[in-house]
Design a protein around this motif. Structure first.
Motif, short mmCIF file in Angstrom:
data_model
loop_
_atom_site.label_atom_id
_atom_site.label_comp_id
_atom_site.label_asym_id
_atom_site.label_seq_id
_atom_site.Cartn_x
_atom_site.Cartn_y
_atom_site.Cartn_z
N ILE A 16 0.84 -1.20 0.00
CA ILE A 16 0.00 0.00 0.00
C ILE A 16 0.88 1.25 0.00
O ILE A 16 1.76 1.41 0.85
CB ILE A 16 -0.94 -0.01 1.22
N THR A 17 0.62 2.15 -0.98
CA THR A 17 1.38 3.39 -1.09
C THR A 17 0.53 4.63 -0.83
O THR A 17 1.07 5.72 -0.64
CB THR A 17 2.05 3.51 -2.48
N LEU A 18 -0.80 4.48 -0.86
CA LEU A 18 -1.70 5.59 -0.51
C LEU A 18 -2.90 5.00 0.21
O LEU A 18 -3.45 3.97 -0.21
CB LEU A 18 -2.16 6.34 -1.76
N TRP A 19 -3.30 5.67 1.29
CA TRP A 19 -4.40 5.22 2.15
C TRP A 19 -5.05 6.50 2.67
O TRP A 19 -4.51 7.16 3.53
CB TRP A 19 -3.81 4.39 3.30
N ASN A 20 -6.20 6.86 2.11
CA ASN A 20 -6.79 8.15 2.46
C ASN A 20 -7.61 8.07 3.76
O ASN A 20 -7.83 6.98 4.31
CB ASN A 20 -7.61 8.72 1.29
N PRO A 21 -8.06 9.23 4.28
CA PRO A 21 -8.83 9.23 5.53
C PRO A 21 -10.09 8.38 5.46
O PRO A 21 -10.47 7.76 6.47
CB PRO A 21 -9.17 10.71 5.73
N ALA A 22 -10.75 8.30 4.32
CA ALA A 22 -11.95 7.45 4.22
C ALA A 22 -11.58 5.98 4.38
O ALA A 22 -12.35 5.21 4.95
CB ALA A 22 -12.67 7.69 2.88
N ALA A 23 -10.40 5.57 3.89
CA ALA A 23 -9.94 4.19 4.09
C ALA A 23 -9.69 3.94 5.59
O ALA A 23 -10.00 2.85 6.08
CB ALA A 23 -8.67 3.93 3.28
N GLU A 24 -9.16 4.94 6.28
CA GLU A 24 -8.97 4.82 7.74
C GLU A 24 -10.30 4.57 8.43
O GLU A 24 -10.43 3.65 9.25
CB GLU A 24 -8.33 6.08 8.31
N ARG A 25 -11.30 5.36 8.08
CA ARG A 25 -12.63 5.22 8.71
C ARG A 25 -13.26 3.88 8.35
O ARG A 25 -13.86 3.22 9.20
CB ARG A 25 -13.56 6.36 8.27
N MET A 26 -13.12 3.46 7.11
CA MET A 26 -13.78 2.25 6.63
C MET A 26 -13.15 0.98 7.21
O MET A 26 -13.86 0.09 7.66
CB MET A 26 -13.71 2.20 5.10
N PHE A 27 -11.82 0.92 7.21
CA PHE A 27 -11.14 -0.31 7.59
C PHE A 27 -10.51 -0.30 8.98
O PHE A 27 -10.11 -1.35 9.47
CB PHE A 27 -10.08 -0.66 6.54
N GLY A 28 -10.41 0.89 9.61
CA GLY A 28 -9.92 0.96 10.98
C GLY A 28 -8.42 1.07 11.14
O GLY A 28 -7.92 1.24 12.25
N TYR A 29 -7.67 0.97 10.06
CA TYR A 29 -6.21 1.13 10.12
C TYR A 29 -5.85 2.58 9.84
O TYR A 29 -6.40 3.18 8.92
CB TYR A 29 -5.52 0.27 9.06
#
Length: 143
Positions: free
Chosen positions: A27-40
């Motif tokens: 993984i090279t990009l992980w946006n804030p929505a990915a944080e909210r969705m997946f918890g990482y």
């Protein structure tokens, strides 16, 4: 003249998860929505394998397709909306829908894949409940 677009701001503001992984699947990009969705958090996800969110039973099939895409430069999913199971940090099963696109360097080499992801868990459960109810009603009507 068109205004300059701040793509970093766009990716950070968008409500869907945006995840980019390199040719190796890291993984090279992980946006804030990915944080909210997946918890990482971004710090937890960057550099990690996509296995973070892929259920163990589906990893073999995922990586077969991923590696084929990296080798051929083609994805059979183009503009299709894919619907698959996923898993979050807490181990909760999820249903996600996403599109993918290949990213290229100026020289044309594949640099990674971007996925735009939406959590469909609630809608999927509601659809399943409705289908079950329809089947029950049809069985009663036919009895």
């Amino acid at each position: 003249m068109a205004p300059t677009i701040d793509f970093e701001q766009l990716v950070n503001a968008i409500g869907d998860a945006v995840i980019i992984s390199g040719p190796d699947g890291a993984i090279t990009l992980w946006n804030p929505a990915a944080e909210r969705m997946f918890g990482y958090t971004q710090e937890e996800a960057l550099g990690q394998s996509l296995d973070l969110i892929i259920p163990e039973r589906l990893r073999g099939r995922h990586w077969d397709g991923y590696n084929k895409t990296m080798a051929t430069g083609q994805t059979r999913y183009g503009h299709d909306l894919l619907k698959v199971p996923a898993v979050d940090k807490a181990g909760r099963a999820m249903s996600i829908a996403f599109t993918v696109a290949l990213l290229h360097s100026p020289q044309g080499a594949i640099t990674g894949i971007v996925a735009i992801i939406r959590d469909e868990t609630t809608r999927f459960a509601e659809d399943r409940a409705l289908r079950k109810r329809v089947a029950e009603l049809e069985a009663k009507a036919g009895a």
